[in-house]
Design a protein around this motif. Structure first.
Motif, short mmCIF file in Angstrom:
data_model
loop_
_atom_site.label_atom_id
_atom_site.label_comp_id
_atom_site.label_asym_id
_atom_site.label_seq_id
_atom_site.Cartn_x
_atom_site.Cartn_y
_atom_site.Cartn_z
N LEU A 183 22.65 -10.87 -19.47
CA LEU A 183 21.49 -11.59 -18.92
C LEU A 183 20.30 -11.53 -19.86
O LEU A 183 19.59 -12.52 -20.05
CB LEU A 183 21.11 -11.01 -17.56
CG LEU A 183 22.02 -11.31 -16.39
CD1 LEU A 183 21.54 -10.59 -15.14
CD2 LEU A 183 22.14 -12.80 -16.14
N GLU A 184 20.08 -10.36 -20.45
CA GLU A 184 18.97 -10.22 -21.39
C GLU A 184 19.13 -11.18 -22.57
O GLU A 184 18.17 -11.81 -23.01
CB GLU A 184 18.84 -8.78 -21.87
CG GLU A 184 18.32 -7.86 -20.79
CD GLU A 184 18.39 -6.39 -21.14
OE1 GLU A 184 19.14 -6.01 -22.07
OE2 GLU A 184 17.70 -5.60 -20.47
N ASP A 185 20.37 -11.31 -23.07
CA ASP A 185 20.64 -12.25 -24.17
C ASP A 185 20.37 -13.69 -23.73
O ASP A 185 19.77 -14.47 -24.47
CB ASP A 185 22.08 -12.12 -24.66
CG ASP A 185 22.37 -10.81 -25.35
OD1 ASP A 185 21.39 -10.12 -25.76
OD2 ASP A 185 23.56 -10.46 -25.48
N ARG A 186 20.85 -14.05 -22.54
CA ARG A 186 20.65 -15.42 -22.03
C ARG A 186 19.16 -15.71 -21.80
O ARG A 186 18.69 -16.80 -22.10
CB ARG A 186 21.43 -15.63 -20.73
CG ARG A 186 22.89 -15.49 -20.89
CD ARG A 186 23.43 -16.61 -21.75
NE ARG A 186 24.84 -16.36 -21.99
CZ ARG A 186 25.49 -16.86 -23.01
NH1 ARG A 186 24.88 -17.62 -23.88
NH2 ARG A 186 26.76 -16.60 -23.18
N ILE A 187 18.45 -14.75 -21.24
CA ILE A 187 17.02 -14.94 -20.99
C ILE A 187 16.29 -15.15 -22.31
O ILE A 187 15.44 -16.04 -22.43
CB ILE A 187 16.44 -13.74 -20.19
CG1 ILE A 187 17.00 -13.76 -18.76
CG2 ILE A 187 14.91 -13.77 -20.19
CD1 ILE A 187 16.75 -12.47 -17.98
N HIS A 188 16.63 -14.34 -23.30
CA HIS A 188 16.01 -14.50 -24.62
C HIS A 188 16.30 -15.90 -25.18
O HIS A 188 15.41 -16.57 -25.71
CB HIS A 188 16.51 -13.42 -25.58
CG HIS A 188 16.00 -13.58 -26.97
ND1 HIS A 188 14.70 -13.27 -27.32
CD2 HIS A 188 16.59 -14.04 -28.11
CE1 HIS A 188 14.52 -13.54 -28.60
NE2 HIS A 188 15.66 -14.00 -29.10
N GLN A 189 17.55 -16.33 -25.03
CA GLN A 189 17.93 -17.66 -25.53
C GLN A 189 17.16 -18.75 -24.80
O GLN A 189 16.67 -19.70 -25.42
CB GLN A 189 19.44 -17.87 -25.35
CG GLN A 189 19.93 -19.17 -25.92
CD GLN A 189 21.43 -19.33 -25.78
OE1 GLN A 189 22.06 -18.66 -24.95
NE2 GLN A 189 22.01 -20.20 -26.57
N LEU A 190 17.03 -18.63 -23.49
CA LEU A 190 16.28 -19.62 -22.72
C LEU A 190 14.83 -19.69 -23.17
O LEU A 190 14.24 -20.76 -23.24
CB LEU A 190 16.35 -19.30 -21.23
CG LEU A 190 17.67 -19.58 -20.55
CD1 LEU A 190 17.72 -18.87 -19.20
CD2 LEU A 190 17.86 -21.08 -20.37
N ARG A 191 14.25 -18.54 -23.46
CA ARG A 191 12.83 -18.49 -23.83
C ARG A 191 12.58 -18.95 -25.26
O ARG A 191 11.49 -19.42 -25.56
CB ARG A 191 12.30 -17.08 -23.64
CG ARG A 191 12.23 -16.70 -22.18
CD ARG A 191 11.74 -15.29 -21.97
NE ARG A 191 11.72 -14.98 -20.54
CZ ARG A 191 11.50 -13.78 -20.05
NH1 ARG A 191 11.28 -12.76 -20.86
NH2 ARG A 191 11.49 -13.58 -18.75
N THR A 192 13.57 -18.79 -26.13
CA THR A 192 13.32 -19.11 -27.54
C THR A 192 13.95 -20.42 -28.00
O THR A 192 13.42 -21.06 -28.90
CB THR A 192 13.84 -17.98 -28.46
OG1 THR A 192 15.23 -17.79 -28.23
CG2 THR A 192 13.08 -16.69 -28.21
#
Length: 112
Positions: free
Chosen positions: A61-70
């Motif tokens: 989830l942390e990886d996906r959230i980072h991807q969504l934000r960047t």
């Protein structure tokens, strides 16, 4: 013909909404793990594989959230399908942990 600016706004809105949903999931998972950690050793051992699964999901989830934000890619369909699959598995694992904790922790509704 679609308006490119409207498409970009729609994708950004989608990314923002999914970001919020995944962040909420992450918080709920941390809460479930915290409640499980309060169980006795024998009880915790019974759900340890589920807790380990939830911890791995948090990392994803942390990886996906980072991807969504960047990134918030315009072609989101493959990633969206993957996230929807993760959410389905997450719901089952999360529910098993919450059900096991039972009377020790109130059931928390999760989005999805």
């Amino acid at each position: 013909v679609t308006n490119r600016k409207e498409d970009i706004v729609e994708v950004k809105d989608y990314c923002s909404n999914v970001d919020m949903e995944l962040t909420l999931w992450k918080a709920k998972i941390f809460d479930a793990i915290r409640k499980a950690d309060q169980l006795g050793s024998a009880e915790l051992e019974k759900i340890l594989p589920n807790i380990q699964d939830l911890k791995m999901v948090v990392t994803d989830l942390e990886d996906r959230i980072h991807q969504l934000r960047t990134e918030c890619p315009i072609e989101w369909s493959p990633i969206r399908e993957e996230i929807d699959g993760v959410k389905g598995n997450l719901t089952n694992t999360y529910d098993e942990v919450i059900d096991y904790i039972g009377g020790r922790a109130a059931h928390v509704d999760v989005p999805g």
